[in-house]
Motif scaffolding. Structure first.
Motif, short mmCIF file in Angstrom:
data_model
loop_
_atom_site.label_atom_id
_atom_site.label_comp_id
_atom_site.label_asym_id
_atom_site.label_seq_id
_atom_site.Cartn_x
_atom_site.Cartn_y
_atom_site.Cartn_z
N THR A 212 59.21 37.36 62.34
CA THR A 212 59.89 38.79 60.58
C THR A 212 61.05 38.18 61.21
O THR A 212 61.48 39.48 62.33
N ALA A 213 63.63 38.72 61.27
CA ALA A 213 63.51 38.93 61.52
C ALA A 213 64.32 39.49 61.06
O ALA A 213 65.55 40.63 60.75
N GLN B 132 68.26 51.68 68.46
CA GLN B 132 68.48 51.42 66.82
C GLN B 132 67.28 50.81 65.92
O GLN B 132 67.35 49.63 66.44
N VAL B 133 67.13 50.82 64.83
CA VAL B 133 65.83 49.98 64.57
C VAL B 133 67.25 48.67 63.66
O VAL B 133 66.95 48.03 63.93
N GLY B 134 68.49 48.56 63.73
CA GLY B 134 69.09 47.48 63.28
C GLY B 134 69.48 46.57 64.40
O GLY B 134 69.56 45.59 64.11
N VAL C 55 68.57 44.32 58.32
CA VAL C 55 68.16 45.41 57.41
C VAL C 55 68.96 45.44 56.41
O VAL C 55 70.05 45.65 56.06
N ALA C 56 68.69 45.28 54.97
CA ALA C 56 69.64 45.10 54.04
C ALA C 56 68.69 46.28 52.78
O ALA C 56 67.42 46.10 52.40
N TYR C 57 69.27 46.16 51.35
CA TYR C 57 69.09 46.34 50.57
C TYR C 57 69.51 46.09 49.68
O TYR C 57 70.11 45.16 48.59
N ALA C 58 67.86 46.36 48.05
CA ALA C 58 68.16 46.30 47.18
C ALA C 58 67.48 47.38 45.90
O ALA C 58 66.42 47.68 46.30
#
Length: 289
Positions: free
Chosen positions: A91-92, A117-119, A124-127
């Motif tokens: 998973t990327a 950092q997590v990034g 990471v993206a948001y919706a």
């Protein structure tokens, strides 16, 4: 509001890239993460020791730097470390769907227990909703054009000056020209739209949250969430920039589980990206010699 048919989970996750999962994050009342990916994969992460008292709501206001730092470390330990353990190998990326109470928290700014950092570890993206993951954002948008609604109430001359100096050739409405119908026209016909004017977020009735436009025939100048969702026509803008008070706020009240506010509404209505403001503007007097 019009009824919306809910797609099946399999239809939604099929729209995810092969190396990406979706994760709904909530405090209900303790930290819970519901994960789903392609091929029927799913998982639940529960952290009963982390509750609403540990992660403050950031609706409409910024957290102090020290508090944000502490919350980032907690999220790295209690959210991201267990989440990264359960996602499938390879998973990327992860698409976060934060509940309304967490919509103002930069979940991706967390620091992992081992450092970093997590990034740096995962994309990471948001919706604002799972249904939006199914939308085809590769469909042609409107011709490249800039639309602006600025200095609507006459109290933001700086926005008028910035619009005239920085923008490419643009359709610009100012003052009484910037009615609800005019702003809707920009949102439907322009590729990039900048709104610089008053805004209000209503935490008790999110559908009354609005951008304050100039009053027009038969309306009071409020472009509300309810109007944006009324089905008058899809928004075609690739990017909407909101320089309006509290335009990034969302309600965790009776709308729990959905980040009900202007950004999510604009995305549901068709916008591809929204950059809102997460603060209340303070009146400032500038004195020049």
């Amino acid at each position: 509001l019009p009824a919306v048919a809910l797609p099946a989970l399999e239809e939604i996750t099929a729209a995810l890239p092969p190396d990406t999962v979706a994760a709904y994050v909530d405090l209900a009342p303790t930290l819970t993460v519901l994960c789903a990916g392609r091929g029927g994969w799913s998982a639940i992460v529960e952290r009963p020791a982390v509750g609403t008292g540990d992660i403050p709501a950031a609706t409409g206001s910024a957290l102090p730097a020290g508090r944000l730092d502490a919350v980032g470390r907690l999220l790295g330990r209690e959210l991201w470390a267990p989440l990264l353990e359960v996602v499938p190998e390879g998973t990327a990326g992860v698409v976060l769907l934060p509940s309304a109470r967490l919509a103002g928290i930069p979940l991706d700014a967390a620091r992992l227990p081992e450092g970093g950092q997590v990034g740096e570890r995962i994309r990471v993206a948001y919706a604002p909703s799972l249904a939006l993951l199914r939308r085809d954002d590769h469909e042609p948008g409107p011709p490249h054009a800039v639309g602006q609604a600025v200095d609507i109430t006459g109290g933001r001359p700086f926005s008028r000056r910035a619009a005239g100096r920085d923008a490419a050739p643009a359709t610009t409405f100012t003052g009484p020209e910037a009615t609800v119908d005019a702003v809707l026209k920009l949102l439907r016909s322009c590729d990039v739209v900048h709104f610089a004017g008053p805004g209000r977020f209503d935490p008790d009735e999110p559908t009354r949250s609005h951008l304050r436009c100039a009053a027009g025939d038969g309306d009071d100048g409020r472009l509300t969430v309810a109007r944006l969702l009324s089905g008058d026509g899809p928004i075609g803008a690739s990017l909407v920039l909101l320089s309006a008070c509290d335009s990034g706020a969302a309600s965790p009240g009776r709308w729990r589980g959905a980040a009900a506010g202007l950004p999510g509404t604009l995305l549901v209505a068709g916008a591809r990206q929204v950059i809102p403001a997460a603060w209340v503007e303070r009146t400032t007097r500038v004195v020049t010699p």
